[in-house]
Design a protein around this motif. Structure first.
Motif, PDB file in Angstrom:
ATOM      1  N   LEU A  78       0.824  -1.200   0.000  1.00  0.00           N
ATOM      2  CA  LEU A  78       0.000   0.000   0.000  1.00  0.00           C
ATOM      3  C   LEU A  78       0.862   1.256   0.000  1.00  0.00           C
ATOM      4  CD1 LEU A  78      -2.952  -0.684   2.465  1.00  0.00           C
ATOM      5  CD2 LEU A  78      -3.078  -0.341  -0.007  1.00  0.00           C
ATOM      6  N   TYR A  79       1.828   1.291   0.900  1.00  0.00           N
ATOM      7  CA  TYR A  79       2.733   2.437   0.958  1.00  0.00           C
ATOM      8  C   TYR A  79       4.028   2.018   1.612  1.00  0.00           C
ATOM      9  CZ  TYR A  79       1.037   2.878   5.810  1.00  0.00           C
ATOM     10  OH  TYR A  79       0.708   2.630   7.115  1.00  0.00           O
ATOM     11  N   ARG A  80       5.066   2.779   1.324  1.00  0.00           N
ATOM     12  CA  ARG A  80       6.369   2.579   1.944  1.00  0.00           C
ATOM     13  C   ARG A  80       6.738   3.840   2.701  1.00  0.00           C
ATOM     14  NH1 ARG A  80       6.917   0.427  -3.303  1.00  0.00           N
ATOM     15  NH2 ARG A  80       7.507  -1.773  -3.366  1.00  0.00           N
ATOM     16  N   ASP A  81       7.416   3.679   3.802  1.00  0.00           N
ATOM     17  CA  ASP A  81       7.903   4.871   4.479  1.00  0.00           C
ATOM     18  C   ASP A  81       9.275   4.622   5.073  1.00  0.00           C
ATOM     19  OD1 ASP A  81       6.426   4.821   7.758  1.00  0.00           O
ATOM     20  OD2 ASP A  81       6.419   3.199   6.310  1.00  0.00           O
ATOM     21  N   PRO A  82      10.076   5.677   5.161  1.00  0.00           N
ATOM     22  CA  PRO A  82      11.447   5.530   5.633  1.00  0.00           C
ATOM     23  C   PRO A  82      11.491   5.197   7.109  1.00  0.00           C
ATOM     24  CG  PRO A  82      10.905   7.830   5.381  1.00  0.00           C
ATOM     25  CD  PRO A  82       9.757   7.072   4.800  1.00  0.00           C
ATOM     26  N   VAL A  83      12.538   4.520   7.484  1.00  0.00           N
ATOM     27  CA  VAL A  83      12.805   4.226   8.888  1.00  0.00           C
ATOM     28  C   VAL A  83      13.743   5.309   9.425  1.00  0.00           C
ATOM     29  CG1 VAL A  83      13.885   2.584  10.487  1.00  0.00           C
ATOM     30  CG2 VAL A  83      12.416   1.764   8.623  1.00  0.00           C
ATOM     31  N   LEU A  84      13.391   5.868  10.576  1.00  0.00           N
ATOM     32  CA  LEU A  84      14.157   6.952  11.177  1.00  0.00           C
ATOM     33  C   LEU A  84      14.722   6.514  12.519  1.00  0.00           C
ATOM     34  CD1 LEU A  84      11.626   9.899  10.694  1.00  0.00           C
ATOM     35  CD2 LEU A  84      13.389   9.138   9.100  1.00  0.00           C
ATOM     36  N   LEU A  85      15.852   7.076  12.880  1.00  0.00           N
ATOM     37  CA  LEU A  85      16.392   6.929  14.224  1.00  0.00           C
ATOM     38  C   LEU A  85      15.807   8.058  15.068  1.00  0.00           C
ATOM     39  CD1 LEU A  85      18.307   5.598  16.276  1.00  0.00           C
ATOM     40  CD2 LEU A  85      20.112   7.110  15.434  1.00  0.00           C
ATOM     41  N   VAL A  86      15.102   7.694  16.149  1.00  0.00           N
ATOM     42  CA  VAL A  86      14.412   8.701  16.954  1.00  0.00           C
ATOM     43  C   VAL A  86      14.738   8.521  18.428  1.00  0.00           C
ATOM     44  CG1 VAL A  86      12.514   9.055  15.323  1.00  0.00           C
ATOM     45  CG2 VAL A  86      12.346   7.261  17.053  1.00  0.00           C
ATOM     46  N   ALA A  87      14.632   9.632  19.151  1.00  0.00           N
ATOM     47  CA  ALA A  87      14.836   9.641  20.599  1.00  0.00           C
ATOM     48  C   ALA A  87      14.138  10.873  21.142  1.00  0.00           C
ATOM     49  CB  ALA A  87      16.331   9.677  20.934  1.00  0.00           C
ATOM     50  N   SER A  88      14.154  11.039  22.452  1.00  0.00           N
ATOM     51  CA  SER A  88      13.597  12.259  23.037  1.00  0.00           C
ATOM     52  C   SER A  88      14.454  13.447  22.599  1.00  0.00           C
ATOM     53  CB  SER A  88      13.582  12.158  24.560  1.00  0.00           C
ATOM     54  OG  SER A  88      14.908  12.167  25.060  1.00  0.00           O
ATOM     55  N   PRO A  89      13.847  14.636  22.457  1.00  0.00           N
ATOM     56  CA  PRO A  89      14.636  15.804  22.046  1.00  0.00           C
ATOM     57  C   PRO A  89      15.819  16.085  22.967  1.00  0.00           C
ATOM     58  CG  PRO A  89      12.299  16.267  21.867  1.00  0.00           C
ATOM     59  CD  PRO A  89      12.414  14.939  22.554  1.00  0.00           C
ATOM     60  N   ALA A  90      15.627  15.903  24.265  1.00  0.00           N
ATOM     61  CA  ALA A  90      16.721  16.171  25.203  1.00  0.00           C
ATOM     62  C   ALA A  90      17.881  15.219  24.991  1.00  0.00           C
ATOM     63  CB  ALA A  90      16.214  16.074  26.643  1.00  0.00           C
ATOM     64  N   LEU A  91      17.562  13.963  24.701  1.00  0.00           N
ATOM     65  CA  LEU A  91      18.618  12.969  24.496  1.00  0.00           C
ATOM     66  C   LEU A  91      19.323  13.192  23.161  1.00  0.00           C
ATOM     67  CD1 LEU A  91      19.842  10.438  25.865  1.00  0.00           C
ATOM     68  CD2 LEU A  91      18.243   9.068  24.513  1.00  0.00           C
ATOM     69  N   ALA A  92      18.565  13.575  22.156  1.00  0.00           N
ATOM     70  CA  ALA A  92      19.129  13.697  20.807  1.00  0.00           C
ATOM     71  C   ALA A  92      19.938  14.978  20.620  1.00  0.00           C
ATOM     72  CB  ALA A  92      18.003  13.665  19.776  1.00  0.00           C
ATOM     73  N   ARG A  93      19.695  15.988  21.424  1.00  0.00           N
ATOM     74  CA  ARG A  93      20.266  17.310  21.192  1.00  0.00           C
ATOM     75  C   ARG A  93      21.791  17.299  21.244  1.00  0.00           C
ATOM     76  NH1 ARG A  93      17.732  19.783  25.042  1.00  0.00           N
ATOM     77  NH2 ARG A  93      15.858  20.007  23.768  1.00  0.00           N
ATOM     78  N   GLY A  94      22.403  17.700  20.135  1.00  0.00           N
ATOM     79  CA  GLY A  94      23.840  17.901  20.098  1.00  0.00           C
ATOM     80  C   GLY A  94      24.675  16.635  20.090  1.00  0.00           C
TER      81      GLY A  94
END
Length: 226
Positions: free
Chosen positions: A77-93
């Motif tokens: 039906l559809y394809r979507d990309p896989v992303l690496l995600v985390a909380s904004p505080a953890l991901a920042r910088g």
């Protein structure tokens, strides 16, 4: 059902990931168009969706993995990309490699890409610390609390990204998988009218199997798993 004004029924079995992302909007559109249809939704892991359609427990299925049963068809039906995600505080910088070296990686929330992805990640970070969680909704709550990071399909985290509850982390130097959602149908059994109408809505909604847009350049597009 008759006293409630329904004259027919649609039975759909869906993976939890689809049920909590794309399916609510589709059901809303369908019930607006077909108020006389009673909709019954079941959830099952992708490996069990084909069996539900074969036995007649559901008329059609929405799965994150194709079925290999000879009496079923599986259409993307559809394809979507896989992303690496985390909380904004953890991901920042922080870079993605630095996060992998220091944080838990929550795995097991998708039926297709994790084995190959873990193998590729282990070549870059041999001391991965993982936590297996088999449900996307639980994974997202853990991420929001700052517990580790995970690779998730974009469609499953669109709302959290828009609300700022999660952040996408650019992954440089590595091609990430593209996840697909499949429509599972009986091969020769004729569909009831309500099910045919729902299938028509699905095809109208996803006419070109378009990969949804993702924030920034945090992934590389690919028609293959890698």
């Amino acid at each position: 059902a008759w006293w409630q004004g329904f004259d027919t029924r649609l039975q759909v079995v869906s993976s939890p990931l689809v049920a909590t992302s794309m399916l609510p909007g589709l059901v809303k559109r369908f019930t607006d168009q077909q108020p006389g249809v009673e909709v019954m939704l079941l959830t099952a892991v992708s490996s069990e969706i084909g069996q539900a359609v074969i036995t007649g427990a559901a008329q059609l299925g929405l799965s994150r993995a194709p079925s290999n049963h000879p009496d079923l068809t599986s259409t993307v039906l559809y394809r979507d990309p896989v992303l690496l995600v985390a909380s904004p505080a953890l991901a920042r910088g922080r870079s993605w490699s630095d996060l992998l070296a220091k944080q838990l990686l929550i795995t097991g929330n998708h039926p297709v890409y994790w084995d190959a992805l873990l193998f590729a990640l282990a070549e870059r970070q041999p001391h991965l610390r993982t936590l297996a969680v088999d449900r996307v909704d639980i994974t997202k709550r853990m991420l929001e609390e700052g517990l580790g990071l995970s690779f998730l399909p974009h469609s499953s985290v669109m709302r959290e990204l828009a609300d700022g509850r999660l952040a996408a982390i650019p992954v440089d130097g590595m091609r990430l998988p593209v996840a697909a959602t499949y429509l599972v149908l009986p091969y020769q059994r004729e569909l009831p009218e309500a099910a045919r109408s729902f299938v028509e809505l699905l095809y109208a909604t996803f006419p070109n199997q378009v990969v949804p847009d993702a924030p920034s350049d945090s992934f590389q597009r690919s028609d293959a798993p890698w």
